[in-house]
Design an enzyme around this catalytic site. Sequence first.
Site, PDB file in Angstrom:
ATOM      1  N   THR A  61       0.831  -1.204   0.000  1.00 18.82           N
ATOM      2  CA  THR A  61       0.000   0.000   0.000  1.00 18.82           C
ATOM      3  C   THR A  61       0.868   1.257   0.000  1.00 18.82           C
ATOM      4  O   THR A  61       0.381   2.337  -0.313  1.00 18.82           O
ATOM      5  CB  THR A  61      -0.905   0.050   1.258  1.00 18.82           C
ATOM      6  OG1 THR A  61      -0.088  -0.237   2.393  1.00 18.82           O
ATOM      7  CG2 THR A  61      -2.030  -0.940   1.189  1.00 18.82           C
ATOM      8  N   SER A  87      13.879  -6.417   6.155  1.00 19.45           N
ATOM      9  CA  SER A  87      14.556  -5.161   5.800  1.00 19.45           C
ATOM     10  C   SER A  87      15.977  -5.033   6.314  1.00 19.45           C
ATOM     11  O   SER A  87      16.356  -4.009   6.889  1.00 19.45           O
ATOM     12  CB  SER A  87      13.743  -3.959   6.291  1.00 19.45           C
ATOM     13  OG  SER A  87      12.636  -3.812   5.496  1.00 19.45           O
ATOM     14  N   GLU A 136      18.016   4.076  -1.900  1.00 24.47           N
ATOM     15  CA  GLU A 136      17.537   2.776  -2.401  1.00 24.47           C
ATOM     16  C   GLU A 136      16.983   2.922  -3.823  1.00 24.47           C
ATOM     17  O   GLU A 136      17.276   2.125  -4.712  1.00 24.47           O
ATOM     18  CB  GLU A 136      16.447   2.251  -1.456  1.00 24.47           C
ATOM     19  CG  GLU A 136      15.930   0.884  -1.782  1.00 24.47           C
ATOM     20  CD  GLU A 136      16.720  -0.252  -1.136  1.00 24.47           C
ATOM     21  OE1 GLU A 136      17.053  -0.157   0.051  1.00 24.47           O
ATOM     22  OE2 GLU A 136      16.993  -1.230  -1.835  1.00 24.47           O
ATOM     23  N   ASP A 166       9.795   0.786   4.770  1.00 23.00           N
ATOM     24  CA  ASP A 166      10.879   0.121   5.504  1.00 23.00           C
ATOM     25  C   ASP A 166      11.771   1.125   6.221  1.00 23.00           C
ATOM     26  O   ASP A 166      12.053   1.000   7.416  1.00 23.00           O
ATOM     27  CB  ASP A 166      11.729  -0.729   4.559  1.00 23.00           C
ATOM     28  CG  ASP A 166      10.895  -1.751   3.812  1.00 23.00           C
ATOM     29  OD1 ASP A 166       9.739  -1.974   4.217  1.00 23.00           O
ATOM     30  OD2 ASP A 166      11.397  -2.323   2.831  1.00 23.00           O
TER      31      ASP A 166
HETATM   32  C1  GLA Z   1       9.046  -3.908   0.342  1.00 21.81           C
HETATM   33  C2  GLA Z   1       9.241  -2.430   0.031  1.00 21.81           C
HETATM   34  C3  GLA Z   1       8.247  -1.585   0.808  1.00 21.81           C
HETATM   35  C4  GLA Z   1       6.813  -2.093   0.626  1.00 21.81           C
HETATM   36  C5  GLA Z   1       6.746  -3.593   0.861  1.00 21.81           C
HETATM   37  C6  GLA Z   1       5.381  -4.158   0.527  1.00 21.81           C
HETATM   38  O1  GLA Z   1       9.378  -4.174   1.673  1.00 21.81           O
HETATM   39  O2  GLA Z   1      10.561  -2.031   0.329  1.00 21.81           O
HETATM   40  O3  GLA Z   1       8.374  -0.227   0.426  1.00 21.81           O
HETATM   41  O4  GLA Z   1       6.323  -1.744  -0.631  1.00 21.81           O
HETATM   42  O5  GLA Z   1       7.705  -4.294   0.090  1.00 21.81           O
HETATM   43  O6  GLA Z   1       4.431  -3.699   1.420  1.00 21.81           O
END
Ligand code: GLA
Length: 387
Positions: A35, A128, A162, A174
Amino acid sequence: MKDIILKKFAEVFGDAEGAKAYFAPGRVNLIGEHTDYNGGHVFPCALTIGTYGAARKRTDNKLRFFSMNFGHLGVLESSLEELVPSGEAGWTNYPKGMIWAFGEKGMKVPCGMDLLLNGNIPNGSGLSSSASVEILTGHILRDFFDFKVSNQELALIGQYSENNFNKVNCGIMDQFAIAMGKENNAIFLDTADLSYEYAPIVLKGAKIVIACSNKKRGLGESKYNERRSECETALAELKQVTEINSLGDLDEETFEKVKSAIKDEVRVRRAKHAVYENRRTIHAVEALKANDVEEFGRLMNESHVSLRDDYEVTGIELDTLVEEAWKVEGVIGSRMTGAGFGGCTVSIVKDEAIDTFIETVGKAYKEKIGYAADFYVVEIGDGPRTL
Ligand code: GLA
């Protein structure tokens, strides 16, 4: 951990004089998936596991990097004149990207550094680890050179690096979750305008359990970008018939009324997920505020179904972990978390059911998939800091 990394720093770089120790967390998203690039809400939290780092300034322009997680790579050397991404640079593309991004934002890094990392989040698992390294590096730069950068700005610089250095078209979730982390709180973030609110996670008699599928992501990145562009096309089609800025502007009812403007069945499902997931996230936070953890869990389950059937980012590994979790008594909610296509699931599990959960889900997963999953009972922690 501070002692361990400073000792290793001395071993790798000769001595640890002038070196300081730092930490940045990993993150898990409780609900609100895919989202954040659709102008919707997310609800992630920082974890107490993350990336530890020891660093010191140099008097020349050299950059020397060592990761205890990739010890076999040895010391990777570079310099401030070579801030370009490369395949051989591996994980060092993340700290290099941050040094580059600070420069782009008018904060030129004046000298090189030695940096040693040791992470205790599984790499590439969807918790992450890369954003954690980015925010850690940003925090170190701010500490070293007295750059006046708030945690929120750190998140934006992380996303900028990024997107533009590492060329991954991610949203803000993230880096924001990590930079803004707060112990025992999740962050209810509206990605349309970055307004946010902390929500205490009080799970009386239950814990957050992460199951890592150990599936290598493979096609993940290209599929991620594909989903993004499917949503962008659907948005452009919807804009022909209704005045919106993002899919996050729509509620379920309006979406159902205008969805025929989307000229492709697959794109209808992608947009539907983005709209419904955003609304689910808003409702989930309301439920939590009303102490209705059961409802929160039910919405987590619904989120997974939507990611599986409409957004199609799960796969047999994540589906197995989640569907097996749903069978266990004492599981309040379970869903995939992060980008998908591998990575992790997040579940809320009653204390007394945690051992059974790990055992039975672990066993069923190994039988069906052929290799083991890893389980972590996690806690919600603070953002980046100097140790
Ligand atoms: C990855 C991306 C985020 C987000 C998620 C899905 O973690 O880095 O920005 O879009 O996927 O919710």
